[in-house]
Design a protein around this motif. Structure first.
Motif, mmCIF file in Angstrom:
data_model
loop_
_atom_site.group_PDB
_atom_site.id
_atom_site.type_symbol
_atom_site.label_atom_id
_atom_site.label_comp_id
_atom_site.label_asym_id
_atom_site.label_seq_id
_atom_site.Cartn_x
_atom_site.Cartn_y
_atom_site.Cartn_z
ATOM 1 N N MET A 197 0.843 -1.194 0.000
ATOM 2 C CA MET A 197 0.000 0.000 0.000
ATOM 3 C C MET A 197 0.880 1.246 0.000
ATOM 4 O O MET A 197 0.827 2.050 0.921
ATOM 5 C CB MET A 197 -0.955 -0.024 1.198
ATOM 6 N N PRO A 198 1.710 1.403 -1.045
ATOM 7 C CA PRO A 198 2.706 2.481 -1.042
ATOM 8 C C PRO A 198 2.123 3.892 -0.940
ATOM 9 O O PRO A 198 2.822 4.806 -0.524
ATOM 10 C CB PRO A 198 3.451 2.278 -2.364
ATOM 11 N N LYS A 199 0.860 4.072 -1.302
ATOM 12 C CA LYS A 199 0.260 5.407 -1.225
ATOM 13 C C LYS A 199 -0.427 5.666 0.116
ATOM 14 O O LYS A 199 -1.094 6.684 0.281
ATOM 15 C CB LYS A 199 -0.742 5.602 -2.363
ATOM 16 N N CYS A 200 -0.257 4.778 1.071
ATOM 17 C CA CYS A 200 -0.960 4.894 2.352
ATOM 18 C C CYS A 200 -0.044 5.208 3.533
ATOM 19 O O CYS A 200 -0.458 5.090 4.686
ATOM 20 C CB CYS A 200 -1.736 3.614 2.647
ATOM 21 N N ALA A 201 1.198 5.618 3.278
ATOM 22 C CA ALA A 201 2.113 5.912 4.381
ATOM 23 C C ALA A 201 1.548 6.994 5.295
ATOM 24 O O ALA A 201 1.702 6.932 6.518
ATOM 25 C CB ALA A 201 3.484 6.332 3.851
ATOM 26 N N VAL A 212 -1.535 7.533 6.093
ATOM 27 C CA VAL A 212 -2.575 6.985 6.966
ATOM 28 C C VAL A 212 -1.949 6.079 8.029
ATOM 29 O O VAL A 212 -2.453 5.996 9.152
ATOM 30 C CB VAL A 212 -3.681 6.281 6.150
ATOM 31 N N ILE A 213 -0.829 5.436 7.712
ATOM 32 C CA ILE A 213 -0.065 4.713 8.735
ATOM 33 C C ILE A 213 0.399 5.704 9.804
ATOM 34 O O ILE A 213 0.286 5.455 10.999
ATOM 35 C CB ILE A 213 1.124 3.944 8.112
ATOM 36 N N ARG A 254 -15.546 7.513 5.783
ATOM 37 C CA ARG A 254 -16.347 8.576 5.168
ATOM 38 C C ARG A 254 -15.526 9.396 4.164
ATOM 39 O O ARG A 254 -16.018 9.742 3.093
ATOM 40 C CB ARG A 254 -16.933 9.475 6.258
ATOM 41 N N VAL A 255 -14.273 9.701 4.509
ATOM 42 C CA VAL A 255 -13.436 10.522 3.626
ATOM 43 C C VAL A 255 -13.135 9.801 2.311
ATOM 44 O O VAL A 255 -13.142 10.411 1.238
ATOM 45 C CB VAL A 255 -12.127 10.935 4.347
ATOM 46 N N PHE A 256 -12.899 8.492 2.364
ATOM 47 C CA PHE A 256 -12.538 7.740 1.158
ATOM 48 C C PHE A 256 -13.726 7.022 0.510
ATOM 49 O O PHE A 256 -13.536 6.322 -0.491
ATOM 50 C CB PHE A 256 -11.431 6.723 1.478
ATOM 51 N N ALA A 257 -14.929 7.187 1.026
ATOM 52 C CA ALA A 257 -16.102 6.456 0.525
ATOM 53 C C ALA A 257 -16.298 6.598 -0.983
ATOM 54 O O ALA A 257 -16.605 5.621 -1.675
ATOM 55 C CB ALA A 257 -17.355 6.909 1.264
ATOM 56 N N ALA A 258 -16.102 7.785 -1.504
ATOM 57 C CA ALA A 258 -16.323 8.013 -2.943
ATOM 58 C C ALA A 258 -15.328 7.261 -3.816
ATOM 59 O O ALA A 258 -15.577 7.058 -5.008
ATOM 60 C CB ALA A 258 -16.254 9.513 -3.243
ATOM 61 N N LYS A 259 -14.223 6.815 -3.244
ATOM 62 C CA LYS A 259 -13.201 6.094 -4.027
ATOM 63 C C LYS A 259 -13.447 4.594 -4.062
ATOM 64 O O LYS A 259 -12.704 3.865 -4.703
ATOM 65 C CB LYS A 259 -11.813 6.393 -3.468
ATOM 66 N N GLY A 260 -14.448 4.132 -3.338
ATOM 67 C CA GLY A 260 -14.800 2.721 -3.373
ATOM 68 C C GLY A 260 -14.354 1.959 -2.138
ATOM 69 O O GLY A 260 -13.466 2.383 -1.398
ATOM 70 N N GLU A 261 -14.995 0.810 -1.951
ATOM 71 C CA GLU A 261 -14.790 -0.003 -0.750
ATOM 72 C C GLU A 261 -13.351 -0.513 -0.613
ATOM 73 O O GLU A 261 -12.803 -0.559 0.483
ATOM 74 C CB GLU A 261 -15.774 -1.176 -0.737
ATOM 75 N N LYS A 262 -12.699 -0.880 -1.722
ATOM 76 C CA LYS A 262 -11.327 -1.386 -1.646
ATOM 77 C C LYS A 262 -10.370 -0.313 -1.116
ATOM 78 O O LYS A 262 -9.485 -0.612 -0.314
ATOM 79 C CB LYS A 262 -10.846 -1.873 -3.018
ATOM 80 N N GLU A 290 -11.055 0.130 2.634
ATOM 81 C CA GLU A 290 -10.480 -0.991 3.399
ATOM 82 C C GLU A 290 -8.957 -0.896 3.479
ATOM 83 O O GLU A 290 -8.371 -1.136 4.534
ATOM 84 C CB GLU A 290 -10.894 -2.323 2.777
ATOM 85 N N MET A 291 -8.315 -0.529 2.369
ATOM 86 C CA MET A 291 -6.854 -0.417 2.366
ATOM 87 C C MET A 291 -6.402 0.681 3.330
ATOM 88 O O MET A 291 -5.442 0.498 4.087
ATOM 89 C CB MET A 291 -6.344 -0.125 0.951
#
Length: 193
Positions: A136-140, A142-143, A166-174, A177-178
Motif C-alpha cells: 500500500m505504497p500510497k498509504c504511508a 494513513v499509517i 467517510r473521507v474515502f467512501a467516494a473512491k470505493g470499498e477497496k 479498506e486499504m
C-alpha cells in the motif's frame, strides 16, 4: 479539552489528507475546529504545513503560537524538526523516519536521527517502508495517522477509523479498506510505546 496539532511534510505526501480525516472526525463528534494551511511550492516537493486546532470550547485563532502545540505529526523528519519551536515542553513528535531529500544541503541521516532521538517525547517509524511491505505504497500518511491516533485524544482512534471510511467512501470499498488497514498498522505499531 483542547488539542493543537501541527501537521508537516513535503508536497504530495498526504499531509492535507491527514488534516481532512482528523477534521472530519472532530466535526462528526461536534468538536470545534480551526485549520490554517501553508503550502510551499505548488509542485511536489515544497513544504506543506497545517495548523489544526480542536477544542470542546470556542477557538478564536486558527494559528498555533510558538510553544503551544501538543503534537507535531510529520511525514518527513527534517520537517518535524523545523516546527519544534511551536511544540510545548511536554508535547509529542510523531514522525516518519524516512527522509525526503529535496534540497541540496539536506542534513546527514545520522544527525537527523540523533536530533529526533534527543527529544523527550518522540515516536518515529519508517512508514514508507511499512507501506511498501504491506503493498500500500500510497498509504504511508494513513499509517502515520494511526501512529498518532492515541496522542490526539480529543477524537478516539475509533472515530478516526470511521472518518477514514467517510473521507474515502467516494473512491470505493477497496480504497476504504486499504486505508483502514493502513491506519490499523500504524495504531498497532505503537501500541506499547
Amino acid at each position: 479539552m483542547r488539542k493543537d496539532i501541527i501537521l508537516s511534510g513535503v508536497g504530495g505526501q498526504g499531509i492535507l489528507t491527514i488534516a481532512t480525516i482528523i477534521g472530519e472526525a472532530a466535526t462528526a463528534e461536534g468538536i470545534n475546529l480551526k485549520q490554517a494551511e501553508v503550502h510551499g511550492m505548488s509542485q511536489r516537493g515544497g513544504d506543506v504545513q497545517s495548523n489544526l486546532r480542536l477544542s470542546d470550547e470556542t477557538i478564536y485563532s486558527d494559528l498555533i503560537a510558538q510553544g503551544e502545540a501538543d503534537l507535531i505529526i510529520s511525514m518527513e523528519p527534517m520537517e518535524a524538526l523545523r516546527y519544534l519551536p511551536y511544540l510545548q515542553e511536554e508535547g509529542w513528535v510523531i514522525t516518519s523516519a524516512n527522509p525526503f531529500k529535496n534540497i541540496p544541503d539536506y542534513p546527514e541521516d545520522v544527525d537527523l536521527m540523533r536530533a529526533l532521538e534527543s527529544l523527550p517525547h518522540v515516536v518515529k517509524l519508517e512508514i514508507e517502508d511499512m507501506a511498501k511491505e504491506n503493498s500500500m505504497p500510497k498509504c504511508a500518511n494513513v499509517i502515520l495517522l494511526g501512529m498518532a491516533a492515541k496522542y490526539i485524544e480529543i477524537v478516539s482512534p475509533e472515530q478516526l477509523r470511521e472518518s477514514i471510511g467517510r473521507v474515502f467512501a467516494a473512491k470505493g470499498e477497496k480504497i476504504v479498506e486499504m486505508n483502514q488497514k493502513a491506519f490499523d498498522i500504524g495504531l498497532n505499531a505503537v501500541k506499547n510505546w
